[in-house]
Design an enzyme around this catalytic site. Sequence first.
Site, short mmCIF file in Angstrom:
data_model
loop_
_atom_site.label_atom_id
_atom_site.label_comp_id
_atom_site.label_asym_id
_atom_site.label_seq_id
_atom_site.Cartn_x
_atom_site.Cartn_y
_atom_site.Cartn_z
N HIS A 86 54.20 -12.74 2.63
CA HIS A 86 55.24 -13.00 3.64
C HIS A 86 56.58 -12.39 3.19
O HIS A 86 57.25 -11.69 3.96
CB HIS A 86 55.36 -14.51 3.85
CG HIS A 86 56.43 -14.93 4.83
ND1 HIS A 86 56.14 -15.53 6.04
CD2 HIS A 86 57.78 -14.84 4.77
CE1 HIS A 86 57.28 -15.77 6.69
NE2 HIS A 86 58.29 -15.37 5.94
N GLU A 87 56.96 -12.65 1.95
CA GLU A 87 58.27 -12.18 1.46
C GLU A 87 58.28 -10.66 1.28
O GLU A 87 59.30 -10.00 1.52
CB GLU A 87 58.66 -12.89 0.17
CG GLU A 87 58.69 -14.41 0.22
CD GLU A 87 59.42 -15.00 1.42
OE1 GLU A 87 60.32 -14.34 1.96
OE2 GLU A 87 59.07 -16.12 1.83
N HIS A 96 59.00 -9.05 4.45
CA HIS A 96 60.44 -9.04 4.73
C HIS A 96 61.09 -7.78 4.15
O HIS A 96 61.99 -7.20 4.77
CB HIS A 96 61.13 -10.27 4.11
CG HIS A 96 61.14 -11.49 4.98
ND1 HIS A 96 61.79 -11.52 6.19
CD2 HIS A 96 60.61 -12.72 4.81
CE1 HIS A 96 61.65 -12.74 6.74
NE2 HIS A 96 60.93 -13.48 5.92
#
Length: 138
Positions: free
Chosen positions: A128-129, A132
């Site tokens: 997820h990060e 980003h």
Amino acid sequence: MIREIIHDTAMLSIPADPADESDIAVADDLQDTLKANREICVGLAANMIGINKAIIVYTDTDTGEQFEMFNPAILKKSSAYEAEEGCLSLEGTRKAVRYHKILVQWDDRSMESHTRAFFNDTAQIILHETDHCHGILI
Ligand SMILES: [Zn+2]
């Protein structure tokens, strides 16, 4: 320093620039901001605090310990599944394809390179990060 969380999806969609030793203060701010939000959040990327550098922090959900990665890159991923997850920058939860096992390469704050496998919850947070850092939102 605890930073304000960015919710502007146009800003969050810009891919991050590579990070280096001059960005250690950014990593410190990410650590502080994650700690301040630890009841509701298990990971942050630098663009979520308004700095467009490829740095992430995440909480190991088994130990509660926080870790950071500069320039994380997913080298391998296997065993896909559909996850439902939230994001401190976004409202509600959304579906995303994640992987139970990933191989990640990253730099530490001294710019030493590391490569390691991560599994399950921790793999999900890192994916997820790292998304980003590429300007990808769930
Ligand atoms: Zn997020």
